[in-house]
Design a protein around this motif. Structure first.
Motif, PDB file in Angstrom:
ATOM      1  N   LYS A  64       0.841  -1.189   0.000  1.00  0.00           N
ATOM      2  CA  LYS A  64       0.000   0.000   0.000  1.00  0.00           C
ATOM      3  C   LYS A  64       0.881   1.245   0.000  1.00  0.00           C
ATOM      4  N   LEU A  65       0.570   2.179  -0.899  1.00  0.00           N
ATOM      5  CA  LEU A  65       1.277   3.454  -0.964  1.00  0.00           C
ATOM      6  C   LEU A  65       0.272   4.594  -0.881  1.00  0.00           C
ATOM      7  N   MET A  71       3.969   9.140  -2.292  1.00  0.00           N
ATOM      8  CA  MET A  71       5.086   8.272  -1.939  1.00  0.00           C
ATOM      9  C   MET A  71       5.718   7.719  -3.213  1.00  0.00           C
ATOM     10  N   THR A  72       6.974   7.306  -3.113  1.00  0.00           N
ATOM     11  CA  THR A  72       7.655   6.702  -4.260  1.00  0.00           C
ATOM     12  C   THR A  72       8.137   5.309  -3.900  1.00  0.00           C
ATOM     13  N   ILE A  73       8.247   4.476  -4.916  1.00  0.00           N
ATOM     14  CA  ILE A  73       8.760   3.125  -4.760  1.00  0.00           C
ATOM     15  C   ILE A  73       9.834   2.888  -5.812  1.00  0.00           C
ATOM     16  N   LYS A  74      10.962   2.379  -5.358  1.00  0.00           N
ATOM     17  CA  LYS A  74      12.075   2.037  -6.236  1.00  0.00           C
ATOM     18  C   LYS A  74      12.042   0.532  -6.460  1.00  0.00           C
ATOM     19  N   VAL A  75      11.953   0.112  -7.722  1.00  0.00           N
ATOM     20  CA  VAL A  75      11.933  -1.313  -8.074  1.00  0.00           C
ATOM     21  C   VAL A  75      13.301  -1.640  -8.660  1.00  0.00           C
ATOM     22  N   ILE A  76      14.020  -2.545  -7.991  1.00  0.00           N
ATOM     23  CA  ILE A  76      15.429  -2.793  -8.289  1.00  0.00           C
ATOM     24  C   ILE A  76      15.599  -4.140  -8.992  1.00  0.00           C
ATOM     25  N   ASN A  77      16.279  -4.104 -10.128  1.00  0.00           N
ATOM     26  CA  ASN A  77      16.607  -5.339 -10.847  1.00  0.00           C
ATOM     27  C   ASN A  77      17.928  -5.854 -10.269  1.00  0.00           C
ATOM     28  N   THR A  78      17.825  -6.552  -9.173  1.00  0.00           N
ATOM     29  CA  THR A  78      18.982  -6.890  -8.347  1.00  0.00           C
ATOM     30  C   THR A  78      20.074  -7.604  -9.117  1.00  0.00           C
ATOM     31  N   HIS A  79      19.688  -8.560  -9.947  1.00  0.00           N
ATOM     32  CA  HIS A  79      20.661  -9.377 -10.668  1.00  0.00           C
ATOM     33  C   HIS A  79      20.764  -9.012 -12.150  1.00  0.00           C
ATOM     34  N   ARG A  88       6.219   7.163  -8.721  1.00  0.00           N
ATOM     35  CA  ARG A  88       5.524   7.969  -7.719  1.00  0.00           C
ATOM     36  C   ARG A  88       4.033   7.655  -7.738  1.00  0.00           C
ATOM     37  N   ALA A  89       3.458   7.460  -6.581  1.00  0.00           N
ATOM     38  CA  ALA A  89       2.023   7.212  -6.475  1.00  0.00           C
ATOM     39  C   ALA A  89       1.256   8.511  -6.676  1.00  0.00           C
ATOM     40  N   ASP A  90       0.330   8.519  -7.620  1.00  0.00           N
ATOM     41  CA  ASP A  90      -0.480   9.701  -7.892  1.00  0.00           C
ATOM     42  C   ASP A  90      -1.866   9.618  -7.269  1.00  0.00           C
ATOM     43  N   TYR A 108      12.720  -3.951  -3.662  1.00  0.00           N
ATOM     44  CA  TYR A 108      12.129  -2.630  -3.757  1.00  0.00           C
ATOM     45  C   TYR A 108      12.403  -1.865  -2.470  1.00  0.00           C
ATOM     46  N   SER A 109      12.273  -0.562  -2.542  1.00  0.00           N
ATOM     47  CA  SER A 109      12.341   0.279  -1.349  1.00  0.00           C
ATOM     48  C   SER A 109      11.358   1.424  -1.520  1.00  0.00           C
ATOM     49  N   ILE A 110      10.925   1.985  -0.392  1.00  0.00           N
ATOM     50  CA  ILE A 110       9.872   2.991  -0.378  1.00  0.00           C
ATOM     51  C   ILE A 110      10.394   4.272   0.255  1.00  0.00           C
ATOM     52  N   SER A 111       9.958   5.392  -0.300  1.00  0.00           N
ATOM     53  CA  SER A 111      10.304   6.672   0.325  1.00  0.00           C
ATOM     54  C   SER A 111       9.147   7.646   0.143  1.00  0.00           C
TER      55      SER A 111
END
Length: 204
Positions: free
Chosen positions: A24-25, A29-37, A172-174, A201-204
Motif C-alpha cells: 500500500k502506498l 510516496m515513491t517506490i524504487k523497483v530494483i533489478n537486483t541481478h 511515484r504514487a499519484d 524494492y524500497s519505499i520513500s
C-alpha cells in the motif's frame, strides 16, 4: 513475502524469485523497483485503494503517452483515465514492455509445460489475497525490465533484459494505491535470461 504497509524509508525489501508482493502506498510516496541481478522482469500492477475496479491500464496509458514504453516524466493512467503512477527515475537503458499479458497456466500449457508452473497471474491473486483483497480480472501489467523488441512489420520477439545488476526504476504514487510486483517465473522463454531471480524494492 508480503508487505501490507510502507517500511522505513530506504529499507530494501526482497521480492522472492517466482513470487509476488503487494504494497500500500499513499499519494505522493515513491517506490524504487530494483533489478537486483540484472535479468529479472517484474510484472507490475497498481490499483486504487478505494476501488480495485480502477487499475493501471496499459492501453489507456499508451493512448495518453502516444508511445509504447514510458520514459521519465510519463504518467500511467487507470482504466478511468486518471493518473495512478508516474515514472520519475530510470537508471536502466529504458527497455520495458506494455504489450504482453501476464503469464498464466494457459500460457505454460501452450509452451508444453506439464503440471503446475508458477505464474504472474497467480502471484497477483496471491499477493492481493494476503491483504484480504481480490481483483475481478488480471489487467495487463507494466512489465518492468522486459525486452520485447518490435521488428519490421510489427513482429515481436521475446529477448533477454538489457538492464544491469542493481539498476532500477522509481515510480511515484499519484493516488492512494496498492502496487503489486511479481518477480516473473518465466523460464521457458528468454525474458528472464532463462533463470528467474529475486528482485527488491524500497519505499520513500
Amino acid at each position: 513475502m508480503n508487505t501490507t504497509s510502507p517500511r522505513p524509508d530506504g529499507e530494501r525489501i526482497r521480492i522472492p524469485a517466482r513470487s509476488g508482493v503487494a504494497v500500500k502506498l499513499a499519494q505522493g510516496m515513491t517506490i524504487k523497483v530494483i533489478n537486483t541481478h540484472g535479468h529479472q522482469v517484474v510484472d507490475t500492477w497498481a490499483f486504487n485503494q478505494k476501488d480495485l475496479g480502477e487499475s493501471m491500464s496499459m492501453e489507456h496509458s499508451r493512448a495518453s503517452m502516444l508511445k509504447l514504453v514510458p520514459t521519465v516524466g510519463d504518467t500511467l493512467l487507470t482504466n478511468y483515465r486518471r493518473a495512478i503512477l508516474t515514472l520519475v527515475e530510470d537508471t536502466t537503458p529504458g527497455v520495458h514492455d506494455t504489450l504482453i499479458a501476464a503469464c498464466d497456466k494457459h500460457r505454460y500449457q501452450q509452451l508444453g509445460v506439464a503440471g503446475h508452473h508458477d505464474n504472474c497471474t497467480d502471484n497477483l491473486a496471491d499477493a492481493l489475497g494476503r491483504l484480504g483483497l481480490k481483483s475481478k480480472e488480471t489487467p495487463c501489467p507494466l512489465n518492468l525490465f522486459m525486452n520485447v523488441p518490435v521488428h519490421e512489420k510489427g513482429r515481436l520477439e521475446f529477448a533477454p533484459p538489457v538492464s544491469q545488476a542493481g539498476q532500477y526504476v522509481t515510480l511515484r504514487a499519484d493516488m492512494d494505491l496498492i502496487i503489486v510486483m511479481s518477480a516473473c517465473p518465466q523460464d521457458v522463454t528468454a525474458v528472464n535470461g532463462m533463470t528467474p531471480t529475486d528482485a527488491h524494492y524500497s519505499i520513500s
